[in-house]
Scaffold this motif. Structure first.
Motif, PDB file in Angstrom:
ATOM      1  N   ARG A 252      26.865 -22.620 -21.838  1.00 54.97           N
ATOM      2  CA  ARG A 252      27.512 -23.761 -22.235  1.00 54.97           C
ATOM      3  C   ARG A 252      26.616 -24.646 -23.186  1.00 54.97           C
ATOM      4  NH1 ARG A 252      32.152 -25.735 -20.382  1.00 54.97           N
ATOM      5  NH2 ARG A 252      32.659 -27.940 -20.945  1.00 54.97           N
ATOM      6  N   LEU A 253      25.530 -24.631 -22.918  1.00 54.56           N
ATOM      7  CA  LEU A 253      24.496 -25.481 -23.760  1.00 54.56           C
ATOM      8  C   LEU A 253      24.399 -24.715 -25.102  1.00 54.56           C
ATOM      9  CD1 LEU A 253      22.453 -27.755 -23.923  1.00 54.56           C
ATOM     10  CD2 LEU A 253      20.661 -26.191 -22.906  1.00 54.56           C
ATOM     11  N   ALA A 254      24.354 -23.532 -25.168  1.00 55.88           N
ATOM     12  CA  ALA A 254      24.244 -23.088 -26.643  1.00 55.88           C
ATOM     13  C   ALA A 254      25.467 -23.164 -27.015  1.00 55.88           C
ATOM     14  CB  ALA A 254      23.967 -21.526 -26.246  1.00 55.88           C
ATOM     15  N   GLN A 255      26.676 -23.166 -26.479  1.00 54.15           N
ATOM     16  CA  GLN A 255      27.797 -23.454 -27.205  1.00 54.15           C
ATOM     17  C   GLN A 255      27.978 -25.092 -27.757  1.00 54.15           C
ATOM     18  OE1 GLN A 255      30.577 -22.726 -24.026  1.00 54.15           O
ATOM     19  NE2 GLN A 255      31.307 -20.670 -25.086  1.00 54.15           N
ATOM     20  N   VAL A 256      27.595 -25.869 -27.024  1.00 59.59           N
ATOM     21  CA  VAL A 256      27.507 -27.456 -27.639  1.00 59.59           C
ATOM     22  C   VAL A 256      26.379 -27.185 -28.788  1.00 59.59           C
ATOM     23  CG1 VAL A 256      26.644 -29.363 -26.951  1.00 59.59           C
ATOM     24  CG2 VAL A 256      28.033 -28.257 -25.419  1.00 59.59           C
ATOM     25  N   LEU A 257      25.270 -26.632 -28.653  1.00 61.75           N
ATOM     26  CA  LEU A 257      24.348 -26.538 -29.788  1.00 61.75           C
ATOM     27  C   LEU A 257      24.764 -25.953 -31.003  1.00 61.75           C
ATOM     28  CD1 LEU A 257      20.848 -25.718 -27.788  1.00 61.75           C
ATOM     29  CD2 LEU A 257      21.412 -28.095 -29.043  1.00 61.75           C
ATOM     30  N   ARG A 258      25.860 -24.857 -30.839  1.00 63.28           N
ATOM     31  CA  ARG A 258      26.475 -24.283 -31.973  1.00 63.28           C
ATOM     32  C   ARG A 258      27.381 -25.325 -32.695  1.00 63.28           C
ATOM     33  NH1 ARG A 258      30.193 -19.261 -30.851  1.00 63.28           N
ATOM     34  NH2 ARG A 258      31.513 -21.239 -30.047  1.00 63.28           N
ATOM     35  N   GLY A 259      27.517 -26.502 -32.047  1.00 61.44           N
ATOM     36  CA  GLY A 259      28.362 -27.513 -32.831  1.00 61.44           C
ATOM     37  C   GLY A 259      29.685 -27.750 -32.351  1.00 61.44           C
ATOM     38  N   GLU A 260      30.099 -27.063 -31.127  1.00 61.94           N
ATOM     39  CA  GLU A 260      31.394 -27.032 -30.420  1.00 61.94           C
ATOM     40  C   GLU A 260      31.634 -28.725 -30.020  1.00 61.94           C
ATOM     41  OE1 GLU A 260      32.440 -24.176 -27.856  1.00 61.94           O
ATOM     42  OE2 GLU A 260      32.154 -22.591 -29.091  1.00 61.94           O
TER      43      GLU A 260
ATOM     44  N   LEU B 152      17.608 -20.217 -29.586  1.00 64.07           N
ATOM     45  CA  LEU B 152      16.350 -20.931 -29.026  1.00 64.07           C
ATOM     46  C   LEU B 152      16.857 -21.170 -27.462  1.00 64.07           C
ATOM     47  CD1 LEU B 152      14.815 -22.697 -31.912  1.00 64.07           C
ATOM     48  CD2 LEU B 152      13.844 -20.865 -30.588  1.00 64.07           C
ATOM     49  N   ALA B 153      17.874 -22.165 -27.374  1.00 66.46           N
ATOM     50  CA  ALA B 153      18.418 -22.512 -26.169  1.00 66.46           C
ATOM     51  C   ALA B 153      18.380 -21.451 -25.280  1.00 66.46           C
ATOM     52  CB  ALA B 153      19.786 -23.180 -26.150  1.00 66.46           C
ATOM     53  N   MET B 154      19.159 -20.179 -25.552  1.00 70.29           N
ATOM     54  CA  MET B 154      19.139 -19.090 -24.570  1.00 70.29           C
ATOM     55  C   MET B 154      18.036 -18.577 -24.180  1.00 70.29           C
ATOM     56  SD  MET B 154      22.399 -19.031 -23.772  1.00 70.29           S
ATOM     57  CE  MET B 154      22.273 -17.260 -23.076  1.00 70.29           C
ATOM     58  N   ALA B 155      17.012 -18.529 -25.141  1.00 62.09           N
ATOM     59  CA  ALA B 155      15.944 -17.937 -24.910  1.00 62.09           C
ATOM     60  C   ALA B 155      14.896 -18.679 -23.927  1.00 62.09           C
ATOM     61  CB  ALA B 155      14.912 -17.758 -26.327  1.00 62.09           C
TER      62      ALA B 155
ATOM     63  N   THR C 265      17.492 -31.415 -31.194  1.00 66.20           N
ATOM     64  CA  THR C 265      16.274 -30.596 -31.598  1.00 66.20           C
ATOM     65  C   THR C 265      15.480 -31.360 -30.338  1.00 66.20           C
ATOM     66  OG1 THR C 265      16.532 -30.860 -33.768  1.00 66.20           O
ATOM     67  CG2 THR C 265      14.376 -30.833 -33.041  1.00 66.20           C
ATOM     68  N   ALA C 266      15.628 -32.593 -29.889  1.00 63.66           N
ATOM     69  CA  ALA C 266      14.710 -33.237 -28.874  1.00 63.66           C
ATOM     70  C   ALA C 266      14.944 -32.353 -27.580  1.00 63.66           C
ATOM     71  CB  ALA C 266      15.342 -34.491 -28.625  1.00 63.66           C
ATOM     72  N   VAL C 267      16.350 -31.864 -27.310  1.00 61.34           N
ATOM     73  CA  VAL C 267      16.513 -31.031 -26.041  1.00 61.34           C
ATOM     74  C   VAL C 267      15.684 -29.709 -26.028  1.00 61.34           C
ATOM     75  CG1 VAL C 267      18.533 -29.498 -24.894  1.00 61.34           C
ATOM     76  CG2 VAL C 267      18.566 -32.025 -25.422  1.00 61.34           C
ATOM     77  N   LEU C 268      15.811 -29.145 -27.205  1.00 58.71           N
ATOM     78  CA  LEU C 268      15.054 -27.743 -27.474  1.00 58.71           C
ATOM     79  C   LEU C 268      13.478 -28.065 -27.187  1.00 58.71           C
ATOM     80  CD1 LEU C 268      16.741 -26.101 -30.291  1.00 58.71           C
ATOM     81  CD2 LEU C 268      16.984 -25.597 -27.893  1.00 58.71           C
ATOM     82  N   ILE C 269      13.130 -29.326 -27.691  1.00 56.49           N
ATOM     83  CA  ILE C 269      11.513 -29.497 -27.457  1.00 56.49           C
ATOM     84  C   ILE C 269      11.305 -29.755 -26.142  1.00 56.49           C
ATOM     85  CG2 ILE C 269       9.726 -31.211 -28.009  1.00 56.49           C
ATOM     86  CD1 ILE C 269      11.058 -31.351 -30.782  1.00 56.49           C
ATOM     87  N   LEU C 270      12.040 -30.579 -25.452  1.00 53.93           N
ATOM     88  CA  LEU C 270      11.962 -30.730 -23.873  1.00 53.93           C
ATOM     89  C   LEU C 270      11.857 -29.510 -23.037  1.00 53.93           C
ATOM     90  CD1 LEU C 270      13.880 -34.216 -23.415  1.00 53.93           C
ATOM     91  CD2 LEU C 270      11.414 -33.834 -23.450  1.00 53.93           C
ATOM     92  N   LEU C 271      12.685 -28.823 -23.266  1.00 49.82           N
ATOM     93  CA  LEU C 271      12.767 -27.481 -22.469  1.00 49.82           C
ATOM     94  C   LEU C 271      11.588 -26.466 -22.660  1.00 49.82           C
ATOM     95  CD1 LEU C 271      16.590 -26.179 -23.037  1.00 49.82           C
ATOM     96  CD2 LEU C 271      15.366 -27.452 -20.848  1.00 49.82           C
TER      97      LEU C 271
END
Length: 570
Positions: free
Chosen positions: A415-423, A365-368, A19-25
């Motif tokens: 790759r960021l989106a994949q990590v956020l998916r929980g991989e 959200l990360a991809m957007a 969540t913090a990563v998304l907020i910072l972006l």
């Protein structure tokens, strides 16, 4: 276990960290868009003289504003009709023009100026060629005698000593001859420090001391807030040094485009502010000065970078860029940034696909956010290309860098989106290992490793060039911004390079060292340099930050392989 029930073998980043990563972006995106809106607003500047606007005392005139025109072309000749069209435009702002030489058809300026109603400070170009010098001086003296009502001063030589093309003694001989034969006052024009240094040799041979005071180009650059005060202070110092000999500020001005030097930042708003403040002060404390220059000179970009070609009151199309009244928009092109961010964000959201929503909206959200950031920084980099690309090769290199930056950003975003998916958190393959190992779960480490290595290599080369030869080079921060920001987000979530990625770490070390050197060399007042150094350091630190071994001594790659094997079990 089926593929749809895939569970990573290694626990991913915590939800709070994701969540913090998304907020910072999102915060970075909002800050960039806020800056775009700020730069796209009309700024009210004080008019240069109230209702009765003053005219610029004098303006430098060179006709080489059209594509392919350069004074280095011996066959180029500007027609009297083109000169007249230029002078008529300048006559709307000034009653005087300063020229620098008499070749390429410029010997027609006095005659055209008489018809247009302008006075002329006539320049004779002096260089290394003694025969050419004699020809220039002879022709200039003839024109001064033929047009005594138009030519008000003869300037013999421009920055000859700065360019080290003649000795002070040889220049003094030419000035002495000109003074003996000229019916108008004779001057020599150079940077004010050179005038002070060579005054014992030159002072006795001129009627006017013509000095160049350019706050942007000073050895200690002066910011726009103090620029006009600096011009007046140096002019006062020169008057004190030369006593009864008149001092004329033969060049002063401000560039509309280019890289920041110290606190001196080029820009449309800054240029308009400099001119207006200089003119507004005239009634209270008159200063005789010439503004450089009438029209932008694209050919100067080959010598001085983007800054050299963008000092004109008029642009290359003859459109007025420096109005003497009314508001000024700092950067009109930035109005496109919010629209492009919206488009990039929509494409990023759509790229991940609605089918993934069952696992949460964080990847979308990360991809957007990533799509919006990549689009915005790509546009900023693209806008700099026409300003800094001087030939076909530089265009090709610039476009290649732009494409590579966007590709790297897109790959890291995915790759960021994949990590956020929980991989599973896993070490990304380095450049060498990435091509000798099979793709890891959910990714193509070989392709990402290659693109990232290329970005690091280009960043290291650009940074080294700025450390050792920075004067006419830009700070290419937009091309670094998306890869650096998104790679930092990925590293913060735990997805990093292994300690064995020596090639990337070497390049990152170069970038980190150059970032610290640049901050020291450019100074804390240079915000462009600090931004570029911060992005360099961010890119370097996230590359140098190694992926830690998993509990039990197993590597991330081994864990990912185990997870991949588990997926194939029904």
């Amino acid at each position: 276990m089926t593929q749809t029930e895939y569970r990573p073998a290694v626990k991913g980043a915590s939800n709070a960290r994701r969540t913090a990563v998304l907020i910072l972006l999102a915060v970075v995106l909002c800050a960039v868009l806020a800056e775009a809106v700020w730069n796209g607003r009309p700024v009210a500047l004080p008019d240069s003289g109230g209702v009765n606007l003053p005219r610029v005392p004098c303006v430098s005139y060179a006709p080489f504003r059209r594509a392919g025109e350069t004074p280095f072309d011996p066959d180029l000749r500007i027609s009297p009709a083109a000169i007249e069209a230029d002078l008529r435009r300048l006559a709307t702002l000034t009653g005087c023009v300063r020229t620098y030489g008499l070749d390429h058809g410029l010997d027609a300026v006095p005659d055209v100026a008489r018809r247009v109603g302008l006075r002329v400070v006539l320049g004779a170009w002096i260089g290394r060629d003694t025969a050419a010098n004699a020809t220039q001086l002879h022709k200039a003296l003839e024109l001064a005698r033929d047009y005594p009502d138009v030519v008000q001063m003869l300037v013999v030589g421009n920055e000859v000593l700065l360019r080290r093309e003649l000795s002070p003694q040889a220049l003094a001989e030419l000035l002495a001859r000109a003074r003996r034969e000229s019916p108008v006052p004779v001057a020599y024009a150079d940077v004010w420090e050179f005038w002070l240094h060579h005054a014992p040799v030159l002072h006795a041979h001129v009627d006017v001391v013509a000095v160049h005071i350019l706050p942007y180009w000073e050895d200690q650059p002066v910011g726009i807030e103090q620029a006009v005060e600096h011009v007046y202070a140096i002019a006062a110092r020169m008057r004190q040094a030369f006593g009864t000999t008149p001092v004329w500020v033969a060049e002063t001005g401000w560039p509309a485009v280019g890289r920041q030097r110290g606190a001196a930042r080029p820009g449309r708003l800054e240029q308009a502010r400099f001119v207006r403040e200089l003119l507004a002060r005239q009634p209270g404390e008159p200063l005789s000065f010439n503004l450089v220059e009438g029209f932008d000179q694209p050919w100067k970009r080959d010598l001085e970078g983007a800054m050299g070609g963008s000092w004109g009151l008029f642009d290359t199309d003859g459109e007025l860029r420096v109005p003497l009244s009314g508001p000024v928009v700092p950067e009109p092109r930035w109005i496109w940034l919010p629209w492009l961010a919206a488009l990039g964000g929509a494409l990023g959201w759509a790229t991940w696909g609605r089918r993934q929503l069952v696992r949460g909206c964080q990847p979308q959200l990360a991809m957007a956010l990533s799509g919006a950031l990549i689009s915005v920084f790509a546009l900023l980099q693209a806008m700099a290309l026409p300003e800094w690309s001087r030939d076909t090769w530089e265009w090709v290199v610039g476009l290649a860098k732009l494409g590579l930056s966007m590709l790297c950003g897109v790959m890291i975003a995915w790759r960021l989106a994949q990590v956020l998916r929980g991989e599973a958190l896993q070490a990304r393959a380095g450049l060498v290992a990435g091509f000798s190992r099979p793709p890891a779960v959910g990714g193509r480490p070989a392709a990402l490793a290659l693109v990232l290595a290329m970005v690091l290599f280009i960043a290291a080369v650009d940074a080294l060039a700025l450390v050792f030869d920075a004067r006419y080079r830009p700070f290419p921060w937009p091309g670094l911004a998306a890869p650096a920001l998104l790679l930092s987000a990925l590293a913060w979530l735990g997805d990093r390079l292994p300690a064995s990625a020596r090639e990337e770490r070497l390049l990152a070390g170069v970038c980190a060292g150059c970032a610290m050197l640049l901050a020291g060399l450019e100074g804390m007042a240079n915000t462009q340099a600090l931004l570029y150094a911060a992005l360099l350091l961010m890119l370097a630190m996230t590359t140098l930050w190694p992926h830690r071994a998993l509990p039990g001594g197993s590597s991330a790659r081994a864990a990912s392989s185990t997870a991949g094997a588990a997926q194939s079990v029904e």
